[in-house]
Design an enzyme around this catalytic site. Structure first.
Site, PDB file in Angstrom:
ATOM      1  CG  HIS A  87      -0.177   0.306   2.507  1.00 40.36           C
ATOM      2  ND1 HIS A  87       0.518  -0.663   3.176  1.00 40.36           N
ATOM      3  CD2 HIS A  87       0.007   1.441   3.208  1.00 40.36           C
ATOM      4  CE1 HIS A  87       1.075  -0.147   4.253  1.00 40.36           C
ATOM      5  NE2 HIS A  87       0.798   1.130   4.304  1.00 40.36           N
TER       6      HIS A  87
HETATM    7  C1  UD1 Z   1      -1.561   6.046   5.463  1.00 43.15           C
HETATM    8  C2  UD1 Z   1      -0.191   6.578   5.868  1.00 43.15           C
HETATM    9  C3  UD1 Z   1       0.857   5.496   5.697  1.00 43.15           C
HETATM   10  C4  UD1 Z   1       0.460   4.230   6.434  1.00 43.15           C
HETATM   11  C5  UD1 Z   1      -0.941   3.794   6.022  1.00 43.15           C
HETATM   12  C6  UD1 Z   1      -1.374   2.645   6.893  1.00 43.15           C
HETATM   13  C7  UD1 Z   1       0.120   8.992   5.458  1.00 43.15           C
HETATM   14  C8  UD1 Z   1       0.791   9.994   4.614  1.00 43.15           C
HETATM   15  N1  UD1 Z   1       0.207   7.710   5.063  1.00 43.15           N
HETATM   16  O1  UD1 Z   1      -1.484   5.742   4.085  1.00 43.15           O
HETATM   17  O2  UD1 Z   1       2.087   5.953   6.246  1.00 43.15           O
HETATM   18  O3  UD1 Z   1       1.376   3.218   6.105  1.00 43.15           O
HETATM   19  O4  UD1 Z   1      -1.864   4.889   6.220  1.00 43.15           O
HETATM   20  O5  UD1 Z   1      -2.327   1.856   6.256  1.00 43.15           O
HETATM   21  O6  UD1 Z   1      -0.469   9.341   6.446  1.00 43.15           O
HETATM   22  N2  UD1 Z   1      -8.996   4.864   1.870  1.00 43.15           N
HETATM   23  C9  UD1 Z   1     -10.226   4.261   1.822  1.00 43.15           C
HETATM   24  N3  UD1 Z   1     -10.714   3.750   2.995  1.00 43.15           N
HETATM   25  C10 UD1 Z   1     -10.053   3.843   4.185  1.00 43.15           C
HETATM   26  C11 UD1 Z   1      -8.797   4.444   4.193  1.00 43.15           C
HETATM   27  C12 UD1 Z   1      -8.286   4.962   3.032  1.00 43.15           C
HETATM   28  O7  UD1 Z   1     -10.875   4.188   0.788  1.00 43.15           O
HETATM   29  O8  UD1 Z   1     -10.569   3.372   5.208  1.00 43.15           O
HETATM   30  C13 UD1 Z   1      -8.472   5.455   0.632  1.00 43.15           C
HETATM   31  C14 UD1 Z   1      -8.512   6.986   0.720  1.00 43.15           C
HETATM   32  O9  UD1 Z   1      -9.731   7.487   0.280  1.00 43.15           O
HETATM   33  C15 UD1 Z   1      -7.381   7.370  -0.170  1.00 43.15           C
HETATM   34  C16 UD1 Z   1      -6.400   6.196  -0.062  1.00 43.15           C
HETATM   35  O10 UD1 Z   1      -7.104   5.116   0.489  1.00 43.15           O
HETATM   36  O11 UD1 Z   1      -7.800   7.440  -1.490  1.00 43.15           O
HETATM   37  C17 UD1 Z   1      -5.191   6.523   0.777  1.00 43.15           C
HETATM   38  O12 UD1 Z   1      -5.550   6.861   2.103  1.00 43.15           O
HETATM   39  P1  UD1 Z   1      -4.597   7.802   3.004  1.00 43.15           P
HETATM   40  O13 UD1 Z   1      -5.128   7.856   4.374  1.00 43.15           O
HETATM   41  O14 UD1 Z   1      -4.372   9.108   2.302  1.00 43.15           O
HETATM   42  O15 UD1 Z   1      -3.203   7.098   2.988  1.00 43.15           O
HETATM   43  P2  UD1 Z   1      -2.773   5.579   3.191  1.00 43.15           P
HETATM   44  O16 UD1 Z   1      -2.275   5.083   1.881  1.00 43.15           O
HETATM   45  O17 UD1 Z   1      -3.833   4.822   3.866  1.00 43.15           O
HETATM   46  N1  UDP Z   2      -3.147  -5.148   9.231  1.00 44.98           N
HETATM   47  C1  UDP Z   2      -4.412  -5.638   9.506  1.00 44.98           C
HETATM   48  N2  UDP Z   2      -5.203  -6.026   8.458  1.00 44.98           N
HETATM   49  C2  UDP Z   2      -4.791  -5.970   7.165  1.00 44.98           C
HETATM   50  C3  UDP Z   2      -3.483  -5.483   6.905  1.00 44.98           C
HETATM   51  C4  UDP Z   2      -2.694  -5.067   7.961  1.00 44.98           C
HETATM   52  O1  UDP Z   2      -4.805  -5.709  10.661  1.00 44.98           O
HETATM   53  O2  UDP Z   2      -5.564  -6.326   6.272  1.00 44.98           O
HETATM   54  C5  UDP Z   2      -2.309  -4.709  10.359  1.00 44.98           C
HETATM   55  C6  UDP Z   2      -0.941  -5.335  10.389  1.00 44.98           C
HETATM   56  O3  UDP Z   2      -0.984  -6.613  11.014  1.00 44.98           O
HETATM   57  C7  UDP Z   2      -0.154  -4.302  11.186  1.00 44.98           C
HETATM   58  C8  UDP Z   2      -0.775  -3.011  10.741  1.00 44.98           C
HETATM   59  O4  UDP Z   2      -2.052  -3.325  10.202  1.00 44.98           O
HETATM   60  O5  UDP Z   2      -0.364  -4.467  12.571  1.00 44.98           O
HETATM   61  C9  UDP Z   2       0.096  -2.392   9.694  1.00 44.98           C
HETATM   62  O6  UDP Z   2      -0.564  -1.376   9.073  1.00 44.98           O
HETATM   63  P1  UDP Z   2      -0.237  -0.934   7.587  1.00 44.98           P
HETATM   64  O7  UDP Z   2       0.498  -1.995   6.879  1.00 44.98           O
HETATM   65  O8  UDP Z   2      -1.509  -0.435   7.031  1.00 44.98           O
HETATM   66  O9  UDP Z   2       0.665   0.356   7.833  1.00 44.98           O
HETATM   67  P2  UDP Z   2       2.235   0.597   8.072  1.00 44.98           P
HETATM   68  O10 UDP Z   2       2.686  -0.271   9.182  1.00 44.98           O
HETATM   69  O11 UDP Z   2       2.921   0.334   6.780  1.00 44.98           O
HETATM   70  O12 UDP Z   2       2.287   2.057   8.387  1.00 44.98           O
END
Ligand code: UD1
Ligand code: UDP
Length: 353
Positions: free
Chosen positions: A204
């Protein structure tokens, strides 16, 4: 009694905060109010963690999501500031390196409210990553820096933090606390009961999803591994789902919706290999004794590469395939307690008391 305001918003923060919140409650010495920025908002990216991990219902839900970095962080800053003024908190706690982390730390520090940063000192040394910007700035704004590793402490020293009026502690990694605490409660994702011999993958990070050439290369490699080595189970992050749909790329692995933490632990326990660009999942592979192939060019968790548990492969399909082949089924052991052994939350609360 001290009043702590915890700012969370993204999936990994719910998991990290859950163990610290539990320790705060047990201490009886602090009152905690949770602010959920709304950054993650789908039920399987947010609610499920509150339900499974017993985190207190947020006192404030800001509903801010799906915007560009500046807008998202700015809107969070405006709303968090209002709450902090209203609540007169003694301390703000932030976790990790997301936009929610930075917004919380900035709002608090401008109001002279002390900030504790959990997961301080991590660096990838890649300023193209939004996470690197967020974590560097958050560290600068914090007065207690709770580091998960010795490497993180060294990074702060190298940046001159020792001469600042701040406290730096290596408390270990709260994610290890969570992994140990919830391991016994693991449950299979629906439809996967009895599955064995598979590879667990997650993908992601913006550096992979927002660069179509990288995304296409990684998907191609995962498709090949799925066809030729073992089933790849991929709980797909909404960001990646959107990017893949827009680019018309074909994923031929076993795609499932994002799962709750207890299902994720089950997948980690049963997998023969983990392939990921996640920060948290790299370590969780290690906590559950599995090798990890990391789909990034750098990692903040360098210890795992040093002990041979993690192979950094970037987005090159050939390197990804070769690393998967060689690491499949290889077990790893935490002989040095690299992440503190699961006592981080208790240490954090004792140090804040
Ligand atoms: C964010 C964090 C990243 C972290 C990740 C964990 C920042 C800059 N990035 O990235 O460091 O690793 O969370 O998962 O803060 N979206 C949905 N549903 C949701 C959540 C997100 O549809 O529940 C979509 C949003 O609409 C957007 C995209 O996913 O289009 C990205 O979401 P965003 O919160 O901007 O960043 P992440 O990629 O989730
Ligand atoms: N995780 C989860 N369900 C999923 C994918 C990840 O519960 O479908 C958990 C994972 O085990 C870890 C955390 O989410 O504890 C990591 O989050 P993510 O990979 O979104 O973010 P990052 O650590 O890269 O910021």
């Amino acid at each position: 009694m001290k009043k702590i305001i915890t700012i969370v918003g993204a999936r990994p923060q719910f998991i990290k905060a859950s163990v610290v919140s539990k320790s705060i409650k047990e201490s009886g010495a602090m009152q905690e109010l949770v602010v959920h920025t709304g950054q993650h908002f789908d039920a399987n990216m947010s609610d499920v963690f509150f339900e499974q991990l017993g985190i207190s219902k947020p006192a404030f839900e800001l509903g801010i999501h799906s915007a560009k970095h500046g807008e998202m962080t700015g809107r969070m800053l405006i709303e968090i500031e209002k709450i902090l003024i209203q609540e007169q908190a003694d301390r703000v706690m932030v976790y990790g390196d997301t936009n929610s982390t930075l917004a919380g730390a900035l709002a608090a520090s401008k109001l002279h409210i002390p900030v504790a940063h959990v997961e301080a000192g991590l660096r990838s040394f890649n300023m193209q990553m939004p996470e690197e910007i967020n974590r560097i700035l958050t560290d600068q704004l914090s007065d207690i820096l709770f580091c998960p590793t010795e490497t993180a402490v060294s990074n702060l020293r190298a940046e001159g933090f020792e001469s600042k009026p701040v406290a730096i502690h290596n408390v270990g990694d709260v994610m290890q606390d969570a992994a140990l605490h919830f391991a016994a409660k693991a449950v299979p994702p629906s439809g996967l009961q009895g599955h064995t011999g598979f590879i667990l993958a997650t993908l992601h990070r913006a550096e992979n999803t927002d660069d179509l050439a990288r995304l296409a290369d990684i998907v191609q490699a995962l498709n090949d591994v799925h066809k030729n080595l073992a089933t790849v189970v991929l709980p797909l992050h909404p960001r990646t789902r959107k990017a893949i749909q827009q680019a018309g790329i074909h994923l031929e692995v076993e795609v499932i919706d994002p799962v709750g933490y207890l299902e994720m632990i089950w997948l980690l326990e049963k997998a023969e290999l983990v392939m990921t660009d996640s920060g948290g999942v790299q370590k969780e592979a290690f906590f559950f004794g599995k090798s990890c192939v990391t789909l990034r060019d750098q990692t903040e968790w360098v210890e795992l590469v040093e002990v041979g548990a993690n192979t950094l492969v970037g987005a090159d399909p050939e390197r990804i395939r070769a690393a998967a082949q060689s690491a499949f089924g290889r077990r790893v052991q935490d002989t040095q307690q690299l992440y503190g052994g699961g006592q981080a939350a208790a240490r954090i609360v004792a140090l804040m008391n």
